[in-house]
Design a protein around this motif. Sequence first.
Motif, short mmCIF file in Angstrom:
data_model
loop_
_atom_site.label_atom_id
_atom_site.label_comp_id
_atom_site.label_asym_id
_atom_site.label_seq_id
_atom_site.Cartn_x
_atom_site.Cartn_y
_atom_site.Cartn_z
N ILE A 117 0.85 -1.19 0.00
CA ILE A 117 0.00 0.00 0.00
C ILE A 117 0.88 1.24 0.00
O ILE A 117 1.64 1.48 0.96
N HIS A 118 0.82 2.00 -1.11
CA HIS A 118 1.56 3.25 -1.23
C HIS A 118 0.58 4.40 -1.08
O HIS A 118 -0.31 4.59 -1.92
N TRP A 119 0.75 5.16 0.01
CA TRP A 119 -0.23 6.20 0.33
C TRP A 119 0.47 7.31 1.09
O TRP A 119 1.27 7.05 2.00
N GLY A 175 1.66 9.91 -9.02
CA GLY A 175 2.66 8.92 -8.59
C GLY A 175 3.52 9.43 -7.45
O GLY A 175 3.64 10.63 -7.22
N GLU A 176 4.19 8.51 -6.77
CA GLU A 176 4.90 8.83 -5.53
C GLU A 176 6.24 9.51 -5.78
O GLU A 176 6.87 10.02 -4.84
N TRP A 177 6.69 9.57 -7.00
CA TRP A 177 7.95 10.25 -7.31
C TRP A 177 7.74 11.66 -7.84
O TRP A 177 8.68 12.28 -8.37
N VAL A 178 6.52 12.19 -7.67
CA VAL A 178 6.20 13.47 -8.30
C VAL A 178 7.19 14.57 -7.90
O VAL A 178 7.61 15.39 -8.73
N LYS A 220 6.73 6.03 5.75
CA LYS A 220 7.40 7.22 5.22
C LYS A 220 7.94 6.86 3.85
O LYS A 220 8.66 5.87 3.72
N HIS A 221 7.60 7.65 2.83
CA HIS A 221 8.14 7.40 1.50
C HIS A 221 9.27 8.39 1.24
O HIS A 221 9.67 9.13 2.16
N HIS A 222 9.79 8.43 0.01
CA HIS A 222 10.97 9.25 -0.26
C HIS A 222 10.72 10.74 0.04
O HIS A 222 11.68 11.48 0.30
N ASP A 223 9.46 11.18 0.03
CA ASP A 223 9.18 12.62 0.26
C ASP A 223 9.33 12.99 1.73
O ASP A 223 9.21 14.16 2.09
N ILE A 239 5.69 -2.80 7.52
CA ILE A 239 5.87 -1.35 7.40
C ILE A 239 6.97 -1.07 6.40
O ILE A 239 8.07 -1.63 6.51
N TYR A 240 6.65 -0.26 5.41
CA TYR A 240 7.64 0.24 4.44
C TYR A 240 8.23 1.52 5.02
O TYR A 240 7.48 2.39 5.51
N TYR A 241 9.56 1.63 4.98
CA TYR A 241 10.21 2.85 5.45
C TYR A 241 11.29 3.23 4.45
O TYR A 241 12.19 2.44 4.15
N LEU A 267 9.64 -5.47 7.89
CA LEU A 267 10.16 -4.11 7.64
C LEU A 267 10.68 -4.06 6.20
O LEU A 267 11.53 -4.87 5.82
N TRP A 268 10.10 -3.13 5.42
CA TRP A 268 10.42 -3.08 3.99
C TRP A 268 11.20 -1.79 3.73
O TRP A 268 10.61 -0.72 3.54
N PHE A 269 12.55 -1.86 3.80
CA PHE A 269 13.35 -0.66 3.55
C PHE A 269 13.43 -0.43 2.04
O PHE A 269 13.40 -1.36 1.25
N ASP A 270 13.61 0.88 1.65
CA ASP A 270 13.69 1.20 0.22
C ASP A 270 14.45 2.51 0.06
O ASP A 270 14.04 3.48 0.72
N PHE A 271 15.44 2.74 -0.73
CA PHE A 271 16.28 1.72 -1.34
C PHE A 271 17.72 2.27 -1.33
O PHE A 271 17.95 3.45 -1.13
N PRO A 321 12.67 -8.55 -6.06
CA PRO A 321 12.56 -8.16 -7.47
C PRO A 321 11.33 -7.29 -7.68
O PRO A 321 10.29 -7.51 -7.06
N GLU A 322 11.49 -6.27 -8.53
CA GLU A 322 10.44 -5.25 -8.65
C GLU A 322 9.94 -5.17 -10.07
O GLU A 322 10.73 -5.04 -11.02
N GLN A 323 8.62 -5.27 -10.24
CA GLN A 323 7.97 -5.21 -11.57
C GLN A 323 8.57 -6.26 -12.53
O GLN A 323 8.67 -6.01 -13.74
C1 GLC Z 1 10.99 1.80 -6.12
C2 GLC Z 1 10.36 3.17 -6.14
C3 GLC Z 1 9.51 3.42 -4.93
C4 GLC Z 1 8.60 2.26 -4.61
C5 GLC Z 1 9.39 0.98 -4.61
C6 GLC Z 1 8.46 -0.23 -4.41
O1 GLC Z 1 11.99 1.78 -5.14
O2 GLC Z 1 11.37 4.13 -6.10
O3 GLC Z 1 8.73 4.57 -5.18
O4 GLC Z 1 8.08 2.49 -3.31
O5 GLC Z 1 10.04 0.81 -5.84
O6 GLC Z 1 9.20 -1.37 -4.57
#
Ligand code: GLC
Length: 436
Positions: free
Chosen positions: A23-25, A34-37, A82-85, A125-127, A184-188, A245-247
């Motif tokens: 959940i990205h919110w 999008g979350e990178w705006v 907390k996301h990148h913003d 929790i994603y941080y 705990l989902w750290f990124d990145f 792995p992502e997408q």
């Molecule tokens: C990438 C994106 C980030 C997203 C993550 C999800 O790291 O930068 O916005 O939260 O992928 O895996």
Amino acid sequence: MNQIEQRTKRTEWFRNDRFGMFIHWGLYSIPARGEWVRSMEKLSIEQYQPYFDGFNPDAYDPRQWAKTAKAAGMKYAVLTAKHHDGFCLFDSKLTDYKAPNTKAGRDLIREYVDAFRAEGLKVGIYYSLIDWHHPDYPAYGDRIHPMRDNEAWKDKKHTFSRYLDYMHGQVRELCTNYGKIDLLWFDFSYDKMTGEAWRGTELMTMIRQLQPDVLVDNRLEASGEGYGSILSAEPGLTSGDFASPEQIIPNAGIRNVKGDSVPWEACITLNNNWGFNAADPYWKSSAQIIRKLVECVSKNGNLLLNVGPDARGRIPAESVRILAEVGAWMDQNKASIHGCGASTLPKPDWGRFTQKGNTIYAHILEAPVGPLCLPDLAGKVQTVRLVSTGNEVKLADTWNTKAHAEHAFLTFGPTAHETYPLPDEVDTVVSFELKK
Ligand code: GLC
């Protein structure tokens, strides 16, 4: 126990549950691009401030989110604290840039963990390690910071150790104030910002003291571009418990240098955005999601499927529809997903196998002409059952299989040599055991 033995024990529930909700919110749900705006449009903190001032998610209902996840057959969730913003959904004492100080007026992570636990789901929790709001996070010349090429920021001084103290302090808050955290989902990590640049060993030592059973992903050392040391023969404290792995779904699953399977979780969006994007209509179908979930499990992996709630806190209607359709299939066939992993049998050309103990699940994704071939299994298959109903599915032995005596065959109709539609054209699942 060494790190791999500890990881194997810790990830037992994870490798059983197989299916989770990402959940990205946050504030980015308001511009809805999008979350990178902030980075993509190089928005200053001042340009982004109206979203903080206007954040008022009057329709936020995490209990409804949890029911939607549970009905889809998901067993755990991961929400962006907390996301990148740099905006915090939780009541951190280390910043004013948080949901309690917006019109929301409360700790939104608290409500999330309570709601998902009440529905019997595990809470993750994603941080974001990255923080485009904190004054001590590198900006000018950084690869992705919104102010990376803003000349006015060229001479700004920052003390990165102060940011690390802040980041470690917030992770301590999340590991202390919200009960048992399951993931705990750290990124990145990127460029030099990896491992000990985050004071990773110190961070993980604290985490393991506060939440000894929590799973941590591999992104203290990696991103969607790689894996870090989790594939090594002797992973360390910052290697993580699972690869992320992502997408993409790895062609053959993920194994370490010794050839041993490594826990992994593919994180996939439902359209092409993690955060809410009003201009992204490219929704995946429920059929595709079902087949990708089966693919992950058939390769000993998990699927973390994303929803991006809107500014009011509602999961988009298209996402709810797709998840409900996936849930209808899971209602009938979850035995072939939960608790399952790769099969001892090689992949057949009409679909995939998953397996739990001695029970093999055949996921038939392509209807056969005539009977369905179970390669090289002649005389080895015990009673075959349709998972959705429990009905027996007949083994076929007729004139047009005689030339293929090494194989076993199934038929879904009254006569073994004719062609019939599959009970479920998306994925018909049958189960059987092999004769000892
Ligand atoms: C990438 C994106 C980030 C997203 C993550 C999800 O790291 O930068 O916005 O939260 O992928 O895996």
